[in-house]
Design a protein around this motif. Structure first.
Motif, mmCIF file in Angstrom:
data_model
loop_
_atom_site.group_PDB
_atom_site.id
_atom_site.type_symbol
_atom_site.label_atom_id
_atom_site.label_comp_id
_atom_site.label_asym_id
_atom_site.label_seq_id
_atom_site.Cartn_x
_atom_site.Cartn_y
_atom_site.Cartn_z
ATOM 1 N N ALA A 97 0.827 -1.204 0.000
ATOM 2 C CA ALA A 97 0.000 0.000 0.000
ATOM 3 C C ALA A 97 0.863 1.257 0.000
ATOM 4 O O ALA A 97 0.534 2.256 -0.652
ATOM 5 C CB ALA A 97 -0.928 -0.005 1.217
ATOM 6 N N ALA A 98 1.989 1.211 0.729
ATOM 7 C CA ALA A 98 2.888 2.365 0.778
ATOM 8 C C ALA A 98 3.493 2.645 -0.592
ATOM 9 O O ALA A 98 3.622 3.817 -1.008
ATOM 10 C CB ALA A 98 3.988 2.124 1.806
ATOM 11 N N ARG A 99 3.862 1.605 -1.297
ATOM 12 C CA ARG A 99 4.420 1.784 -2.639
ATOM 13 C C ARG A 99 3.371 2.384 -3.575
ATOM 14 O O ARG A 99 3.675 3.267 -4.400
ATOM 15 C CB ARG A 99 4.915 0.451 -3.177
ATOM 16 N N ASP A 100 2.145 1.904 -3.455
ATOM 17 C CA ASP A 100 1.075 2.448 -4.280
ATOM 18 C C ASP A 100 0.815 3.900 -3.906
ATOM 19 O O ASP A 100 0.548 4.745 -4.784
ATOM 20 C CB ASP A 100 -0.181 1.607 -4.091
ATOM 21 N N HIS A 101 0.897 4.183 -2.614
ATOM 22 C CA HIS A 101 0.721 5.549 -2.139
ATOM 23 C C HIS A 101 1.770 6.476 -2.748
ATOM 24 O O HIS A 101 1.456 7.587 -3.195
ATOM 25 C CB HIS A 101 0.804 5.573 -0.610
ATOM 26 N N VAL A 102 3.006 6.033 -2.799
ATOM 27 C CA VAL A 102 4.081 6.829 -3.391
ATOM 28 C C VAL A 102 3.816 7.057 -4.873
ATOM 29 O O VAL A 102 3.939 8.190 -5.385
ATOM 30 C CB VAL A 102 5.443 6.140 -3.180
ATOM 31 N N ALA A 103 3.454 5.990 -5.571
ATOM 32 C CA ALA A 103 3.224 6.116 -7.017
ATOM 33 C C ALA A 103 2.101 7.105 -7.317
ATOM 34 O O ALA A 103 2.226 7.976 -8.200
ATOM 35 C CB ALA A 103 2.901 4.745 -7.597
ATOM 36 N N LYS A 104 1.001 6.996 -6.587
ATOM 37 C CA LYS A 104 -0.140 7.896 -6.832
ATOM 38 C C LYS A 104 0.193 9.325 -6.407
ATOM 39 O O LYS A 104 -0.239 10.287 -7.057
ATOM 40 C CB LYS A 104 -1.361 7.393 -6.058
ATOM 41 N N SER A 105 0.967 9.467 -5.330
ATOM 42 C CA SER A 105 1.335 10.809 -4.879
ATOM 43 C C SER A 105 2.261 11.485 -5.880
ATOM 44 O O SER A 105 2.187 12.709 -6.089
ATOM 45 C CB SER A 105 2.019 10.739 -3.508
ATOM 46 N N GLU A 106 3.124 10.728 -6.517
ATOM 47 C CA GLU A 106 4.004 11.287 -7.548
ATOM 48 C C GLU A 106 3.185 11.790 -8.735
ATOM 49 O O GLU A 106 3.447 12.877 -9.278
ATOM 50 C CB GLU A 106 5.008 10.229 -8.000
ATOM 51 N N LEU A 107 2.197 11.007 -9.129
ATOM 52 C CA LEU A 107 1.335 11.422 -10.238
ATOM 53 C C LEU A 107 0.540 12.666 -9.868
ATOM 54 O O LEU A 107 0.378 13.588 -10.684
ATOM 55 C CB LEU A 107 0.389 10.279 -10.616
ATOM 56 N N ALA A 108 0.046 12.663 -8.619
ATOM 57 C CA ALA A 108 -0.746 13.812 -8.184
ATOM 58 C C ALA A 108 0.106 15.077 -8.145
ATOM 59 O O ALA A 108 -0.341 16.158 -8.576
ATOM 60 C CB ALA A 108 -1.347 13.533 -6.801
ATOM 61 N N LEU A 109 1.345 14.948 -7.643
ATOM 62 C CA LEU A 109 2.221 16.116 -7.576
ATOM 63 C C LEU A 109 2.547 16.629 -8.977
ATOM 64 O O LEU A 109 2.557 17.853 -9.219
ATOM 65 C CB LEU A 109 3.508 15.763 -6.828
ATOM 66 N N ALA A 110 2.794 15.720 -9.879
ATOM 67 C CA ALA A 110 3.088 16.141 -11.253
ATOM 68 C C ALA A 110 1.900 16.889 -11.851
ATOM 69 O O ALA A 110 2.062 17.911 -12.544
ATOM 70 C CB ALA A 110 3.437 14.922 -12.107
ATOM 71 N N GLY A 111 0.692 16.410 -11.568
ATOM 72 C CA GLY A 111 -0.502 17.085 -12.084
ATOM 73 C C GLY A 111 -0.701 18.454 -11.470
ATOM 74 O O GLY A 111 -1.056 19.415 -12.179
ATOM 75 N N VAL A 112 -0.456 18.573 -10.151
ATOM 76 C CA VAL A 112 -0.613 19.868 -9.487
ATOM 77 C C VAL A 112 0.375 20.879 -10.054
ATOM 78 O O VAL A 112 0.024 22.050 -10.304
ATOM 79 C CB VAL A 112 -0.429 19.713 -7.965
#
Length: 453
Positions: A357-372
């Motif tokens: 779950a932590a790895r998935d959290h990192v992956a999604k957070s990276e995508l979210a940051l790139a979008g922001v």
């Protein structure tokens, strides 16, 4: 402005360079096995208990004592017509030998008691080894974790420092407000606080690592789990613990000790038979100069208690209650070990899910940051949202580091809860300590203050 994805191994290589020469967890555990004071103290304690057997065997051997005396004797003898004064030196020596023939089987039961004490002390040694190795693995992984966290927070702090400058430039160009600057500076201040806390945690982990392993941290390499050594199911883990855990085995030997204590106490009601003899020579005997007296004697002693005011019977009843206590303590120990196994099993199983779950959290957070960041260019996002996205990614990466740490630590803890964690099981590069070596060297040592080699 952002932080790239970083695995625990990458973070550690950046912090501990070069990785090719890094110490391994096996080397750290070997250092703990060889140098840990707690473990060495328990080994000494185990060697001390080995002497109980020799003390018990001594009940079947004779004892010999040399006794001597020397004195000055002045005698004034008053007669009817004269006074006589004599000065003599009565002196002598004797050899006294005694040998117990029968003591109500207390000697035999004493040997059984000593053997149980020795086995129990070895289980105590195993438990200390298990504890030291568990703590050593945790200390090693905690250093890796805290170094990685310090590295992540340092990078995050530098990112915010740069972002403050960029926000001020945007303010000058009319693209940001003073509030945006204050928000960025507030996040930067919080980041410095968190970094200071992370450094304190790292310093503590380094100190604990040195305390347990006796080694100063240089370079540490990522560690693997010991999943291959674990039971395949929880029932199998519980079964292993019942058979192998030193606390359960020590509790079994405690029952044996209590049983022998009952037999020894009951033996006090039986007769005692012994043989004793002595030979001695006295000079200037009875105050007569040059008079010698030689004495030799051998005798058989027999004694049997008839009534001791109820003391013996009370002691027997007491040992029987102690036996009952030992049985209940065994049951209690089994329950405690089972609880530890079940808790360790749950933590180990969930650690894998947490890490995924932590790895998935990192992956999604990276995508979210790139979008922001992309949307911020077109005014669709605010500085506050960017700061939140960066903090979320940092927290996700910290959680992933913690998850990687727990994935390894929980595997060692589960192996320990099963009673299987040892230098032998891990095949560490050490010379294994063998309690039998000292035991055999003193088992039949009838004389001498140092173990026979």
């Amino acid at each position: 402005m952002g932080m790239r994805p970083a695995s625990l191994g990458l973070v550690l290589c950046l912090a501990f360079s070069p990785c090719a020469r890094a110490d391994t967890i096996r080397q750290a555990l070997a250092g703990a096995y060889n140098t840990n004071p707690q473990l060495n103290a328990q080994r000494a304690s185990t060697r001390a208990v080995d002497e109980n057997l020799q003390a018990a065997l001594g009940a079947f051997l004779p004892t010999a004592t040399i006794q001597s005396n020397y004195s000055l004797l002045q005698q004034d003898i008053l007669g009817l017509t004269q006074k006589t004064r004599a000065l003599t030196t009565p002196r002598g020596a004797a050899l006294v030998v005694s040998w117990n023939i029968f003591n109500g089987f207390r000697g035999l039961n004493g040997i059984d008691q000593a053997e149980a004490q020795i086995h129990q002390s070895r289980e105590a040694l195993r438990n200390v080894e298990l504890s030291v190795l568990t703590n050593g693995a945790s200390a090693y992984m905690n250093v890796l974790r805290d170094v990685a966290i310090v590295n992540l927070r340092s990078k995050y702090t530098r990112v915010l420092d740069t972002q403050i400058s960029m926000t001020k430039e945007r303010l000058a160009g009319g693209e940001a407000t003073l509030t945006d600057v204050y928000q960025t500076e507030a996040y930067y201040a919080q980041a410095k606080q968190d970094l200071a806390t992370a450094n304190v945690n790292l310093a503590s982990s380094l100190s604990i690592y040195k305390q347990i392993t006796g080694m100063v941290v240089k370079d540490l390499s990522p560690a693997k789990t010991v999943d291959s050594l674990l039971a395949k199911s929880l029932p199998d883990a519980l079964k292993e613990a019942d058979q192998q855990h030193p606390l359960i085995n020590a509790a079994r030997y405690n029952i044996e000790l209590a049983e022998t204590a009952v037999r020894i106490a009951e033996g006090q009601l039986l007769p005692t038979v012994g043989v004793s003899g002595q030979v001695g020579q006295q000079f200037d005997y009875a105050g007569y100069s040059n008079q010698r007296f030689f004495q030799g004697a051998i005798g058989l002693q027999f004694s049997m208690p008839v009534y001791e005011g109820g003391v013996l019977y009370a002691s027997i009843r007491q040992t029987k209650e102690k036996l009952s206590e030992a049985m209940f303590l065994y049951d209690q120990q089994v329950v405690q070990v089972h609880q530890a196994v079940e808790a360790a099993w749950a933590a180990w199983k969930e650690s894998e899910k947490f890490l995924a779950a932590a790895r998935d959290h990192v992956a999604k957070s990276e995508l979210a940051l790139a979008g922001v960041r992309e949307e911020l260019k077109y005014g669709q996002r605010t500085t506050w949202e960017l700061l939140n996205a960066e903090a979320t990614l940092l927290n996700a990466r910290v959680a992933m580091v913690i998850g990687q740490n727990q994935r390894v630590v929980t595997s060692y803890q589960l192996l320990a809860s099963m009673g299987e964690l040892s230098a032998k099981t891990l095949d560490l590069d050490v010379t294994l300590y063998r309690p039998d070596d000292h035991y055999n060297s003193v088992k039949f040592q009838w004389i001498g203050t140092e173990p026979w080699k």
